[in-house]
Each structure stands twice: as structure tokens, then as C-alpha cells.
Write an enzyme that holds these catalytic residues in place. Sequence first.
Site, PDB file in Angstrom:
ATOM      1  CG  ASP A  66      -0.460  -6.527   5.889  1.00 58.32           C
ATOM      2  OD1 ASP A  66      -0.872  -5.629   6.660  1.00 58.32           O
ATOM      3  OD2 ASP A  66      -0.223  -6.340   4.682  1.00 58.32           O
ATOM      4  NE  ARG A 115      -1.182 -10.248   4.194  1.00 58.96           N
ATOM      5  CZ  ARG A 115      -2.451 -10.274   4.592  1.00 58.96           C
ATOM      6  NH1 ARG A 115      -3.369  -9.629   3.907  1.00 58.96           N
ATOM      7  NH2 ARG A 115      -2.811 -10.948   5.667  1.00 58.96           N
ATOM      8  NE  ARG A 175      -4.857  -7.553  -2.422  1.00 61.86           N
ATOM      9  CZ  ARG A 175      -4.559  -7.297  -1.156  1.00 61.86           C
ATOM     10  NH1 ARG A 175      -4.513  -8.295  -0.292  1.00 61.86           N
ATOM     11  NH2 ARG A 175      -4.300  -6.076  -0.743  1.00 61.86           N
ATOM     12  CG  HIS A 196      -9.524  -8.998   0.848  1.00 63.18           C
ATOM     13  ND1 HIS A 196      -8.626  -8.705   1.852  1.00 63.18           N
ATOM     14  CD2 HIS A 196      -8.905  -9.899   0.031  1.00 63.18           C
ATOM     15  CE1 HIS A 196      -7.508  -9.392   1.644  1.00 63.18           C
ATOM     16  NE2 HIS A 196      -7.646 -10.114   0.549  1.00 63.18           N
ATOM     17  CB  CYS A 206      -9.130  -7.847   8.189  1.00 63.25           C
ATOM     18  SG  CYS A 206      -9.981  -7.039   6.854  1.00 63.25           S
TER      19      CYS A 206
HETATM   20  N1  ARG Z   1      -2.866  -4.937   4.448  1.00 61.81           N
HETATM   21  C1  ARG Z   1      -3.615  -6.147   4.243  1.00 61.81           C
HETATM   22  C2  ARG Z   1      -3.671  -6.450   2.747  1.00 61.81           C
HETATM   23  O1  ARG Z   1      -3.798  -5.539   1.983  1.00 61.81           O
HETATM   24  C3  ARG Z   1      -4.991  -6.021   4.807  1.00 61.81           C
HETATM   25  C4  ARG Z   1      -5.766  -7.283   4.750  1.00 61.81           C
HETATM   26  C5  ARG Z   1      -7.175  -7.122   5.237  1.00 61.81           C
HETATM   27  N2  ARG Z   1      -7.840  -8.354   5.398  1.00 61.81           N
HETATM   28  C6  ARG Z   1      -9.091  -8.627   4.986  1.00 61.81           C
HETATM   29  N3  ARG Z   1      -9.617  -9.754   5.321  1.00 61.81           N
HETATM   30  N4  ARG Z   1      -9.759  -7.800   4.223  1.00 61.81           N
HETATM   31  O2  ARG Z   1      -3.569  -7.586   2.343  1.00 61.81           O
END
Ligand code: ARG
Length: 263
Positions: free
Chosen positions: A57, A82, A127, A156, A256
Amino acid sequence: MCEPRHFDVRYAINPWMREGTQVDTTLAARQWETLAAAYRAHGHTVETVPPVPGLPDMVFAANSALVVNGRVFGSRFHAPQRRPESTEYETWFKAAGYDVYRPEALCEGEGDLVPAGRYVLAGTGFRTSRAAHDEVQEYFGVPTIGLQLVDPYFYHLDTALFVLSEDPATGDAEIAYYPGAFSSGSREVLRRLFPGALLATRDDAMAFGLNSVSDGRHVFVAPPATALIDQLAARGYVPVPVDLSEFHKAGGGIKCCTQEIRS
Ligand code: ARG
């Protein structure tokens, strides 16, 4: 930006991701190059962070920091998979001459932190934590407006809202958002602060239309977000469609893949 050399869907941390999904790596590389080329063609400088094996990612550069006035507020990822990305980006920023503040609370950079004129808009719910919003306000000294996200497809803030333009003289900002991604209280806050906002449909949001980047004139936007594209054109913006469909498999789009360095 971070080249998608190691991009893959290997775990599922949002509803877009399905374990076992095949990513077409050749197509992903081509789509990513097209985005970088579109930025350059419109006069923007693109810097790249080296991709790291085992961090599929890492291509989603937006999540690693929020940079305002050359000051870097780093990241602390929610998902353990991550977490190592923070250090990789920090290394890049330091080599480029920036100091990096490491947040104590969970915080996913521009994924949830969106500068909008006189405010920083800050998402929470999936998040980034509320405690991080306080750290952001303290670090930048800019009023930070917490917004509650309620739909897991829009985990997000940058999947549900983006800034079209800002007026540095007045601090006013024009934004676009999908109201259904927010709690009723947060919708009311957005209505009060941005009465002239462009309201997008769920279809536009599901097409990653709100995961766009605007330079104040050109809007780099997902091609299937057709109603949004029409509304942008009606407001005098120039839509620049760029297809990042391979990245949608991981829950990411144009924004993203883009960390904006506001110097
Ligand atoms: N697979 C990543 C996650 O779930 C995607 C992140 C997408 N980034 C964003 N800025 N929305 O963390």
C-alpha cells in the site's frame, strides 16, 4: 508519489479490498505513469519516494503525512501492515531537508487531514483518531474541524471530500463532498462552514470521484464520476480525467496516490 512496483492486494483493511484479488501490475504501472505525466503536463513537479518490497500500500503516498508551510506532520497507521511506511516516508522527507513531527495518536496523513482555507478538516471514525486532530491543531496552530465518517466505503476523509480552490487572501475555500459519508452533526458543520459546496452523489463517490486533486483550476478526477465532472465544468473548472481503476481494488484513487507538498 511512490511508484507501484510492489503494489498488490494482500490483506483486507477496507471494504474495497478482497483477499485473492488479482492486480494487473502492468496496467497499474501504466495508470500510475499516466497520473504522474498529467501532473507534469499541467506544470506540477513530481518527486518520487522509492517503493519498498513487502509494503503493497506504499503507493498511497497521501497517507504518510500532512505538509503545510514546509512543516511535515507524519503518520501513525491504524493497520499493523502499513506501520513501516511511516519510517520510509520520514526518511525521504529528512533527506529532502524537512523535519518530521511523529504523531502520538493514530493518524493517516492527508487521507484524513484536508487543509481547506482557514481550517484543517479532519476525518475520524475508521482510521485517524480524535486525539490526532488535537495534535494537528497544536502543531500547525490552525483551527481543526473534526468530521465523523460513518460509511465504511468512505473510511478516509479524502474518499468523501476534496478542496476545489482556496483564496489565500480571505481564507475561503470551495469544496466538494458526498454528504452520506458523514454523521448528521458533521453534515450540519459542513453546511454551515461551506454553504456553497458542490454536493456529489453516492455514484460519484463510489467511482472515487471525491478522491480528486485540484490545483485551483485543473481537477484530476476519476472518469466514471460523470455527474461530478459536469458540475465541475459548470463551475468553471477544467476536469482532467485519469483512470486509476487498478488502485480502486485496494480502496485508493488519484488523491490517495498523491502527497501534496505545500511549501
Ligand atoms: N489500501 C489502503 C488502505 O486501506 C488504501 C489507502 C487509500 N488512501 C487514501 N488516501 N484514501 O489503507
